[in-house]
Write a protein that holds these residues in place. Sequence first.
Motif, short mmCIF file in Angstrom:
data_model
loop_
_atom_site.label_atom_id
_atom_site.label_comp_id
_atom_site.label_asym_id
_atom_site.label_seq_id
_atom_site.Cartn_x
_atom_site.Cartn_y
_atom_site.Cartn_z
N GLU A 140 3.30 -5.83 -5.14
CA GLU A 140 4.55 -5.80 -5.88
C GLU A 140 4.27 -5.50 -7.34
O GLU A 140 3.39 -6.09 -7.95
CB GLU A 140 5.30 -7.13 -5.77
N HIS B 250 11.77 -5.19 -9.22
CA HIS B 250 10.66 -5.51 -8.32
C HIS B 250 10.44 -4.31 -7.40
O HIS B 250 11.27 -4.01 -6.55
CB HIS B 250 10.98 -6.77 -7.50
N ARG C 201 8.01 -2.25 -4.62
CA ARG C 201 6.96 -2.45 -3.61
C ARG C 201 6.08 -1.21 -3.55
O ARG C 201 6.55 -0.09 -3.45
CB ARG C 201 7.59 -2.71 -2.25
N ALA D 26 3.78 -8.19 -15.75
CA ALA D 26 4.96 -7.33 -15.86
C ALA D 26 4.69 -6.16 -16.81
O ALA D 26 4.05 -6.33 -17.86
CB ALA D 26 6.15 -8.14 -16.34
N LEU E 288 6.00 -5.32 -11.09
CA LEU E 288 7.15 -5.76 -11.88
C LEU E 288 7.29 -4.85 -13.09
O LEU E 288 6.32 -4.60 -13.81
CB LEU E 288 6.95 -7.21 -12.34
N THR F 165 17.07 -3.13 -11.91
CA THR F 165 16.79 -4.36 -12.65
C THR F 165 17.91 -5.37 -12.46
O THR F 165 19.08 -5.03 -12.38
CB THR F 165 16.63 -4.06 -14.16
N ALA G 266 13.99 0.60 -7.36
CA ALA G 266 14.63 -0.71 -7.47
C ALA G 266 15.56 -0.69 -8.67
O ALA G 266 15.54 0.25 -9.48
CB ALA G 266 13.59 -1.82 -7.61
N VAL H 230 14.42 -7.21 -14.95
CA VAL H 230 13.17 -6.95 -14.22
C VAL H 230 13.49 -6.28 -12.88
O VAL H 230 14.38 -6.73 -12.15
CB VAL H 230 12.39 -8.25 -13.98
#
Length: 634
Positions: A175, A213, A215, A250, A177, A206, A204, A211
């Motif tokens: 993952e 996430h 994959r 992150a 970030l 936020t 993705a 944030v």
Amino acid sequence: MPKHTKGSAGEAQETTNPTPDGAGAKRTAPAATADAINGATAIARGRPVAERKKKYLVAPRAAVTGAFGTSSWVAPLGLSAVQQALHALPDIDVVDTIATRGGMAPAGFSPAAMGEPADGVVVARMTDQKAGELLQRGQGQLLVERDQHLELLDPMLRRPDLVSSLTPYSGPQAELLLAVVGKDGAPLPDVEVSLFGGALPSSAVTGPDGVAHLRLYGEDAHTISGLYVKPRTDYWSHYQRDPDLSLDEANVVMLRPLADWPALRGMPQQSAMGWGARAMRLDQVPQQFRGRGVKIAVIDSGAATTHGNLNQIHAGFDVVNKQVDRSTWNVDTLGHGSHCAGVIGAADPAWGIRGFAPEAEIHVCKLFPGGQVSQLIDALEYCIEQGIDVVNLSLGGGSPSEALERQIVRAKQAGVACIAAAGNSSSAVQYPASSPHVLAVAAIGKIGEFPPDSYHAETLSPDSDMQGFFTAKFSCFGPQVDVCAPGVAVVSSVPPNNFAAWDGTSMAAPHVTGLAALVLAHRPEFQSMSLPRSPERVERLFQVLRMSARPVTLSDPNRIGYGLPDALVALGLPVAQPGMAWQAAAAGFGIPAGMFAGLPGNGARLGMGPPGSGGAGQAGTMQYPFGSLRPSGW
């Protein structure tokens, strides 16, 4: 003995059967038997799988004399007769009838004289097989075509060309970030984040904490070739090639506000003019040229009148939702129509973005999401009824439609000028822009009008000229392109009361639509009775726009058409520093014989004579034939 529950086939299931004397006796039966019984019951009650019905457009063709072949099931032929016949046929469901309501029948079409609608289409649901039978029965005298879904020519990231089955079933995953913040360090929610490269792309959005996430398949972030961060509103996008990303902590991207860009300084508190309007010299047009008296239709996803630049819009028609509520045209869930409407007519002189024709009367026809050809035909009928002067079509379909082409021609006969986006697929011009009866607009950009680390930089082509103009990589091309206009990093209004910088031929077409409105409102010849609402008036408007254009970029006419329209030239206003002989002459359109001597091909480019003639066909005379004048064969 323990009690069993229903399980897989072959597993025992304990049941209770009443005995004749009423005492309960237990017995054990295979679960498969119960499953078989239940399955048989479901089959008995189920419905066989067959082809579903789709929407088709059905209409009489223009030149007809009577019934369909030997069957004679419609005589005399007219739209209402077609509708009645379809109602009588089995397995066909009539869902709508779009009838013309003002004459304008094509030549040779007689039912109007008999009291029936002159033209129109019936929308009916049927299978492909039934449609084929209907077409055969029509013997060439009946139009039967699939009601295609239309697409907004939106500025979104291009979708993959195919779907593959490469997603691993197992194996290492990680993952990543990515935090997105503004200039002040505050988290930015609802930002789209995409990673390219690696085993598979990943996307993705936020959350409230800013944030996203993402994959990753595999545990190596070094395979990522691109990071794209797209804010919803008010910020520039961000693109990083070969990003240095960490899986241990992150990763942070800070986005720049639109108003930090020098040309947009103080926006929206202070009104700003987009780079595209300035490139077309709108900033040099006198303030009183504001488009009053002209009607413009934006056929799109609606327009958010909650926006300070769009709250002057009061007329519209929700075509998709017309059976329930026609008045929901001012709800724009996609933002696309609001963006186009802002370029055309953003109105507040002290706030936001300045549009081309802020005092024009704008009508909004909501067609998206979910629009189809039949609904575009309906929207164009609204335009004819309302006396619309110019229609903006930032949309396209899969293939040409005979039914839609008939309506476009009918609109042109009524004096309605359609201006269409060429398309964003970097291929042949899409329909309806490819129609000879509309003005097709391709997209260009300009270096220095967007941050170099924004995704707008990915639209650059290697054909930039000395002024920095370049053709946009995504823009469709071909001999159908009439003109080009700014379509990269165009800042305009989006719901609810915000701004966004978008790319697309969807953004280019409204620039030309807005200029067309100014020409109709302020160029004297369009105010005189010598140019009433007619197809000749439409062609004259298109010709003025083409002839005002100046060549930009180093590309060929298949990508830019006649070039970038110039507001001063199109409006017949004085040009302070004409860059070329043709520009000064075209400003007044009083072009004497021999003006283009020594400039081979320019006369033909301006539609003044056969290719290669280098000048006008007749001294001091300009020809504006009915039919599109498009650059071809150069």
